[in-house]
Design an enzyme around this catalytic site. Structure first.
Site, mmCIF file in Angstrom:
data_model
loop_
_atom_site.group_PDB
_atom_site.id
_atom_site.type_symbol
_atom_site.label_atom_id
_atom_site.label_comp_id
_atom_site.label_asym_id
_atom_site.label_seq_id
_atom_site.Cartn_x
_atom_site.Cartn_y
_atom_site.Cartn_z
ATOM 1 N N LEU A 44 28.116 42.472 37.478
ATOM 2 C CA LEU A 44 29.054 41.664 36.706
ATOM 3 C C LEU A 44 30.028 41.005 37.685
ATOM 4 O O LEU A 44 30.084 41.375 38.850
ATOM 5 C CB LEU A 44 29.815 42.541 35.708
ATOM 6 C CG LEU A 44 28.961 43.176 34.614
ATOM 7 C CD1 LEU A 44 29.785 44.173 33.809
ATOM 8 C CD2 LEU A 44 28.364 42.111 33.696
ATOM 9 N N SER A 45 30.819 40.053 37.197
ATOM 10 C CA SER A 45 31.728 39.376 38.131
ATOM 11 C C SER A 45 32.690 40.373 38.761
ATOM 12 O O SER A 45 33.078 40.211 39.919
ATOM 13 C CB SER A 45 32.490 38.256 37.425
ATOM 14 O OG SER A 45 33.257 38.760 36.358
ATOM 15 N N GLU A 46 33.072 41.419 38.030
ATOM 16 C CA GLU A 46 33.951 42.447 38.604
ATOM 17 C C GLU A 46 33.600 43.825 38.062
ATOM 18 O O GLU A 46 33.269 43.969 36.879
ATOM 19 C CB GLU A 46 35.432 42.184 38.278
ATOM 20 C CG GLU A 46 35.956 40.847 38.753
ATOM 21 C CD GLU A 46 36.191 40.767 40.240
ATOM 22 O OE1 GLU A 46 36.123 41.820 40.913
ATOM 23 O OE2 GLU A 46 36.449 39.653 40.727
ATOM 24 N N THR A 47 33.702 44.814 38.922
ATOM 25 C CA THR A 47 33.686 46.215 38.524
ATOM 26 C C THR A 47 34.999 46.835 38.985
ATOM 27 O O THR A 47 35.377 46.694 40.156
ATOM 28 C CB THR A 47 32.492 46.969 39.134
ATOM 29 O OG1 THR A 47 31.267 46.395 38.637
ATOM 30 C CG2 THR A 47 32.531 48.452 38.778
#
Length: 288
Positions: A44-47
């Protein structure tokens, strides 16, 4: 190793809209390389990784935690939507008893507080300075071709380039604009730019809600071709549009295919409150 993990869609009240972020709760210390491996696996774009500051801390009772954010390729110094997702997991799933949470991050202490219709993030506000077109002409033309540009600003604190499109365009134009991100890494490889913001002045309300400004955000330098809704970009956008519109309170919409709404209030202390909703869509256990 077993890690509790969640996915929450941020800056939306509905599942499968807004910006999804993975959130990991760390009971014990995790090696840096494992942070990155998990983020790459989640893709995902961020974790986000929430950690206890003391071994005796409790995710339900304590109000202060460490927080780090990773894209699929690197750690980043600030991520708004994954902070919102982290607070949502603690408030709504873990049932944290506090009204305000403090996260210790690479961008200093960030606060998230409960609100009736969402969660309010207390974030830094970053100014953007005028940018000479000739220095970024290749980047802009590679990304959006001959699209008319009204203003260009650069935020040295965040390494984001803000490109305001002509006021002759409307929301539909920005939503449907084809942006070429594939070649941006070859055109801009100096490290000066790590994110490209495209923004447009809002329109009066009619059949749809009125927004003060629209945006889209692209960060292929960090492994994110287009980010659906970006809190960190709005730390720059809020500063810019507040000056342009003469307003402290604004309503913004990010025009990605998923879309997301942000309610913005500039604070007297030079920071910005950004409010949004969040929808929990997945919970499970990561094993490795």
């Amino acid at each position: 190793m077993k890690l509790p993990i969640f996915i929450a869609d941020a800056f939306t009240a509905k599942a499968f809209r807004g910006n999804p972020a993975a959130v990991c709760l760390l009971e014990n210390k995790l090696d840096d390389d494992m942070h990155q491996k998990v983020a790459t696996e989640m893709n995902l774009s961020e974790t986000a990784f929430i950690r206890k500051l003391q071994p005796t801390d409790n995710f339900t009772q304590n109000s202060c935690f460490g927080l780090r954010w990773f894209t699929p390729v690197s750690e980043v110094p600030l991520c708004g939507h994954a902070t919102l997702a982290s607070a949502a997991v603690l408030f709504h799933k873990i049932k944290n008893v506090n009204s305000t949470l403090t996260f210790v991050t690479l961008s200093g202490e960030l606060k998230a507080r409960r609100a009736e219709d969402g969660i309010v993030l207390d974030l830094p506000l970053y100014p953007a300075q005028p940018q000479d077109f000739s220095e970024v002409e290749d980047l802009i033309k590679t990304a959006i071709g001959d699209t008319l540009v009204q203003d260009i600003r650069y935020s040295p604190d965040t390494k984001k380039l803000l490109v305001r499109l002509s006021d002759t365009y409307d929301r539909s134009f920005l939503e449907n604009l084809r942006v070429n991100t594939q070649n941006l890494l070859q055109v801009e490889n100096t490290g000066k730019v790590k994110g490209l913001i495209l923004t447009l002045k809002g329109e009066p309300g009619g059949q749809t809600p009125a927004f003060d400004f629209y945006s889209r955000y692209f960060a292929p330098w960090l492994g994110v071709a287009e980010d659906p809704v970006t809190g960190s970009a709005h730390t720059v956008l809020s500063s810019y549009w507040s000056q342009q519109l003469g307003k402290k309170d604004m309503h913004a919409f990010q025009c990605s295919s998923r879309g997301g709404e942000l309610k913005i209030s500039l604070r007297p202390d030079g920071r910005v409150d950004i409010k949004g909703g969040a929808a929990l869509v997945l919970e499970g256990t990561l094993t490795a």
